[in-house]
Enzyme design. Sequence first.
Site, PDB file in Angstrom:
ATOM      1  N   LYS A 179      47.934  63.151  50.793  1.00  0.00           N
ATOM      2  CA  LYS A 179      49.033  62.190  50.892  1.00  0.00           C
ATOM      3  C   LYS A 179      49.330  61.600  49.522  1.00  0.00           C
ATOM      4  O   LYS A 179      48.587  60.769  49.015  1.00  0.00           O
ATOM      5  CB  LYS A 179      48.706  61.043  51.858  1.00  0.00           C
ATOM      6  CG  LYS A 179      49.986  60.265  52.198  1.00  0.00           C
ATOM      7  CD  LYS A 179      49.760  58.867  52.681  1.00  0.00           C
ATOM      8  CE  LYS A 179      49.505  57.900  51.577  1.00  0.00           C
ATOM      9  NZ  LYS A 179      50.597  57.759  50.595  1.00  0.00           N
ATOM     10  N   SER A 232      44.174  51.056  44.872  1.00  0.00           N
ATOM     11  CA  SER A 232      43.796  49.671  44.629  1.00  0.00           C
ATOM     12  C   SER A 232      42.527  49.301  45.398  1.00  0.00           C
ATOM     13  O   SER A 232      42.201  49.912  46.426  1.00  0.00           O
ATOM     14  CB  SER A 232      44.933  48.760  45.056  1.00  0.00           C
ATOM     15  OG  SER A 232      45.178  48.933  46.429  1.00  0.00           O
ATOM     16  N   THR A 233      41.859  48.285  44.915  1.00  0.00           N
ATOM     17  CA  THR A 233      40.650  47.810  45.588  1.00  0.00           C
ATOM     18  C   THR A 233      40.985  47.289  46.982  1.00  0.00           C
ATOM     19  O   THR A 233      40.232  47.506  47.929  1.00  0.00           O
ATOM     20  CB  THR A 233      39.964  46.743  44.716  1.00  0.00           C
ATOM     21  OG1 THR A 233      39.521  47.382  43.513  1.00  0.00           O
ATOM     22  CG2 THR A 233      38.770  46.125  45.411  1.00  0.00           C
ATOM     23  N   ALA A 235      43.348  48.252  49.119  1.00  0.00           N
ATOM     24  CA  ALA A 235      43.501  49.375  50.060  1.00  0.00           C
ATOM     25  C   ALA A 235      42.155  50.054  50.285  1.00  0.00           C
ATOM     26  O   ALA A 235      41.831  50.453  51.407  1.00  0.00           O
ATOM     27  CB  ALA A 235      44.525  50.366  49.524  1.00  0.00           C
ATOM     28  N   GLY A 236      41.357  50.162  49.215  1.00  0.00           N
ATOM     29  CA  GLY A 236      40.047  50.797  49.330  1.00  0.00           C
ATOM     30  C   GLY A 236      39.140  50.073  50.312  1.00  0.00           C
ATOM     31  O   GLY A 236      38.413  50.697  51.084  1.00  0.00           O
ATOM     32  N   GLU A 253      37.797  55.545  44.566  1.00  0.00           N
ATOM     33  CA  GLU A 253      38.012  55.290  43.129  1.00  0.00           C
ATOM     34  C   GLU A 253      39.033  54.163  43.055  1.00  0.00           C
ATOM     35  O   GLU A 253      40.211  54.369  43.340  1.00  0.00           O
ATOM     36  CB  GLU A 253      38.569  56.537  42.439  1.00  0.00           C
ATOM     37  CG  GLU A 253      37.632  57.724  42.435  1.00  0.00           C
ATOM     38  CD  GLU A 253      36.446  57.538  41.518  1.00  0.00           C
ATOM     39  OE1 GLU A 253      36.358  56.505  40.827  1.00  0.00           O
ATOM     40  OE2 GLU A 253      35.577  58.424  41.515  1.00  0.00           O
ATOM     41  N   CYS A 287      43.420  53.075  35.528  1.00  0.00           N
ATOM     42  CA  CYS A 287      42.382  52.210  36.093  1.00  0.00           C
ATOM     43  C   CYS A 287      41.247  51.897  35.120  1.00  0.00           C
ATOM     44  O   CYS A 287      40.670  50.829  35.178  1.00  0.00           O
ATOM     45  CB  CYS A 287      41.824  52.884  37.331  1.00  0.00           C
ATOM     46  SG  CYS A 287      41.370  54.599  36.999  1.00  0.00           S
ATOM     47  N   GLU A 385      43.064  42.832  37.831  1.00  0.00           N
ATOM     48  CA  GLU A 385      43.664  44.026  37.226  1.00  0.00           C
ATOM     49  C   GLU A 385      45.180  43.828  37.147  1.00  0.00           C
ATOM     50  O   GLU A 385      45.828  43.534  38.150  1.00  0.00           O
ATOM     51  CB  GLU A 385      43.335  45.243  38.089  1.00  0.00           C
ATOM     52  CG  GLU A 385      43.881  46.516  37.497  1.00  0.00           C
ATOM     53  CD  GLU A 385      43.521  47.738  38.334  1.00  0.00           C
ATOM     54  OE1 GLU A 385      43.809  47.742  39.540  1.00  0.00           O
ATOM     55  OE2 GLU A 385      42.955  48.683  37.773  1.00  0.00           O
TER      56      GLU A 385
HETATM   57  P1  NAD Z   1      47.641  51.536  46.315  1.00  0.00           P
HETATM   58  O1  NAD Z   1      46.262  51.257  46.762  1.00  0.00           O
HETATM   59  O2  NAD Z   1      48.708  50.618  46.726  1.00  0.00           O
HETATM   60  O3  NAD Z   1      48.093  52.993  46.814  1.00  0.00           O
HETATM   61  C1  NAD Z   1      47.355  54.158  46.517  1.00  0.00           C
HETATM   62  C2  NAD Z   1      47.627  55.198  47.575  1.00  0.00           C
HETATM   63  O4  NAD Z   1      47.073  54.769  48.809  1.00  0.00           O
HETATM   64  C3  NAD Z   1      49.102  55.439  47.868  1.00  0.00           C
HETATM   65  O5  NAD Z   1      49.261  56.793  48.222  1.00  0.00           O
HETATM   66  C4  NAD Z   1      49.353  54.539  49.067  1.00  0.00           C
HETATM   67  O6  NAD Z   1      50.448  54.958  49.843  1.00  0.00           O
HETATM   68  C5  NAD Z   1      48.058  54.669  49.819  1.00  0.00           C
HETATM   69  N1  NAD Z   1      47.640  53.529  50.628  1.00  0.00           N
HETATM   70  C6  NAD Z   1      47.801  52.206  50.351  1.00  0.00           C
HETATM   71  N2  NAD Z   1      47.194  51.463  51.308  1.00  0.00           N
HETATM   72  C7  NAD Z   1      46.624  52.332  52.188  1.00  0.00           C
HETATM   73  C8  NAD Z   1      45.842  52.184  53.375  1.00  0.00           C
HETATM   74  N3  NAD Z   1      45.524  50.984  53.840  1.00  0.00           N
HETATM   75  N4  NAD Z   1      45.417  53.296  54.015  1.00  0.00           N
HETATM   76  C9  NAD Z   1      45.709  54.524  53.528  1.00  0.00           C
HETATM   77  N5  NAD Z   1      46.464  54.725  52.434  1.00  0.00           N
HETATM   78  C10 NAD Z   1      46.905  53.647  51.753  1.00  0.00           C
HETATM   79  O7  NAD Z   1      47.548  51.677  44.740  1.00  0.00           O
HETATM   80  P2  NAD Z   1      48.729  52.019  43.717  1.00  0.00           P
HETATM   81  O8  NAD Z   1      49.477  50.777  43.447  1.00  0.00           O
HETATM   82  O9  NAD Z   1      49.472  53.225  44.135  1.00  0.00           O
HETATM   83  O10 NAD Z   1      47.878  52.461  42.440  1.00  0.00           O
HETATM   84  C11 NAD Z   1      47.363  51.569  41.541  1.00  0.00           C
HETATM   85  C12 NAD Z   1      45.899  51.269  41.818  1.00  0.00           C
HETATM   86  O11 NAD Z   1      45.131  52.466  41.805  1.00  0.00           O
HETATM   87  C13 NAD Z   1      45.280  50.396  40.756  1.00  0.00           C
HETATM   88  O12 NAD Z   1      44.515  49.383  41.361  1.00  0.00           O
HETATM   89  C14 NAD Z   1      44.378  51.328  39.984  1.00  0.00           C
HETATM   90  O13 NAD Z   1      43.316  50.736  39.346  1.00  0.00           O
HETATM   91  C15 NAD Z   1      43.956  52.269  41.037  1.00  0.00           C
HETATM   92  N6  NAD Z   1      43.508  53.531  40.433  1.00  0.00           N
HETATM   93  C16 NAD Z   1      42.175  53.812  40.414  1.00  0.00           C
HETATM   94  C17 NAD Z   1      41.721  54.969  39.807  1.00  0.00           C
HETATM   95  C18 NAD Z   1      40.263  55.299  39.773  1.00  0.00           C
HETATM   96  O14 NAD Z   1      39.937  56.461  39.579  1.00  0.00           O
HETATM   97  N7  NAD Z   1      39.365  54.364  39.947  1.00  0.00           N
HETATM   98  C19 NAD Z   1      42.624  55.853  39.243  1.00  0.00           C
HETATM   99  C20 NAD Z   1      43.975  55.526  39.270  1.00  0.00           C
HETATM  100  C21 NAD Z   1      44.396  54.361  39.889  1.00  0.00           C
END
Ligand code: NAD
Length: 485
Positions: A179, A232-233, A235-236, A253, A287, A385
């Site tokens: 996705k 993002s943390t 969502a994680g 991640e 990140c 962040e």
């Molecule tokens: P995000 O968490 O909003 O979205 C990331 C992905 O997850 C998208 O595809 C989104 O549609 C999906 N998503 C969001 N909430 C979800 C849920 N509850 N269940 C399932 N899927 C969900 O993050 P973003 O704004 O797209 O990206 C930026 C973030 O990603 C930053 O916090 C950055 O630090 C992090 N990031 C981390 C790494 C790493 O390797 N640690 C690498 C790149 C980005």
Amino acid sequence: MTIDYTQLYIDGGWADPSSSATIAVHSATTEELIGSVPEAAERDVDDAVAAARRAFDAPDGWGTWEPARRQQALERFAQALEKRGEETARRVTLQNGMPIWLAQQFEAGIPALLLRFYAGMMAEAPQEETRPGVVAGGSRVIKEPLGVVAAIVPWNVPQAITFLKLAPALAAGNTVVLKPAPETVLDAQLMAEAAIEAELPPGVLNVVPAGREVGAYLVEHPGVDKVSFTGSTAAGRSIAETCGRLLRPVTLELGGKSAAIVLDDANLASTIESFFATTLLNNGQICWLSTRVLAPRSRYQEVVDTISGLAGALTIGDPLESTTQIGPLVSSRQRDRVESYIAKGSAEGARLTVGGGRPDRDKGWFVQPTVFADVDNNHTIAQEEIFGPVLSVIPYGDEDEAVALANASDFGLGGSVWTADPERGEKVARRVRTGTIGINSYVNEPNAPFGGVKASGIGREMGPEALASYQQVKTVYLQPPAPSA
Ligand code: NAD
């Protein structure tokens, strides 16, 4: 001319979506519409997971192939991706503002490299061993794929992050439902074109472009065996809760707020390009960037001047131009977020030394590279962040205080130490609680694990560790030897 798709890549070919909903993609630089793809709904996810299940569960399924046979298929995939490398880089740059020279490196090159790396590792490394028994007979310990992997990725480095998951997962024999983030779906569709050209067997890879609700549906899907998430943390945490309830393996991640520790013997000016790549690459949208700069009080003003000079001299512009160092942020929402942090930095008493506003351009979601001095490590801009080109310079007294400040963070993903003495740098690096850290540079290495501690995530990507995270170990207790007469 816009890039428009009307179908989804499911079960080895293009399939009609279940609804007429679409995701519109806009250029980060011109704000114009650049393309659209169908938005996958829950029914499409059901179809994608079912296809991935069939491809895995069939008696002669993907996971049963000899690694060398999968390697051939993944080599075809790598070649089909390489053919599309320039276009992949261009699409990513249009969508998220990544400078084109970086997109050519990260997005055009890394996917094929990772496919070859993991397919080769699988083909070479023994996948089972026989162990002698201690109390009974011997055992055969066999590494097996997990099954269907749900891979969910963000928009900031979309292709490289996608292949950090796909390459080890597919090489190990898993099938995948990917996705992509809604902001970067055009590169994902191009990748699907490559998969079709490479004739990956039906269902081995499926792509469901959608937002977070459909992402959450995929995470919970009963047909999924493992979730691999980058984002993002917040969502994680929600994904981890679901996976905890389901007892479903998950790799996370997440975000970061890493420290660049400038030691008192550092010569920043001589490593300034590397410092830029470690702190401001991809317009601040990575990140692991070291966005908290810890500077010794004895040289504080000099460090602030050097970093402010660097940020103030960067070339801001159209990311398709090869000379551009800082392009726009991915969306107006992201720009609002970064600007609200800049306002908070000033409101909490940090001293703005450069940037802080928008460059003089009519269009595009640009923010000037921004440096704050006199930041307290407890300030919001030092703890949260930002995900934009904003650096905080924090003073410290001695090395112990520098390490304590680096560790005083909810996150622990990256980091860097700047020094004229690499041995001293490594001693300091070993004391920082983080998943990865570099000395006078920070460059991810495919052969070494990457990932975070604390709120930066669970698990590792890259290295053999990533391959292991897509495998299960099974033990077969061998028939004990017959008792001697
Ligand atoms: P995000 O968490 O909003 O979205 C990331 C992905 O997850 C998208 O595809 C989104 O549609 C999906 N998503 C969001 N909430 C979800 C849920 N509850 N269940 C399932 N899927 C969900 O993050 P973003 O704004 O797209 O990206 C930026 C973030 O990603 C930053 O916090 C950055 O630090 C992090 N990031 C981390 C790494 C790493 O390797 N640690 C690498 C790149 C980005």
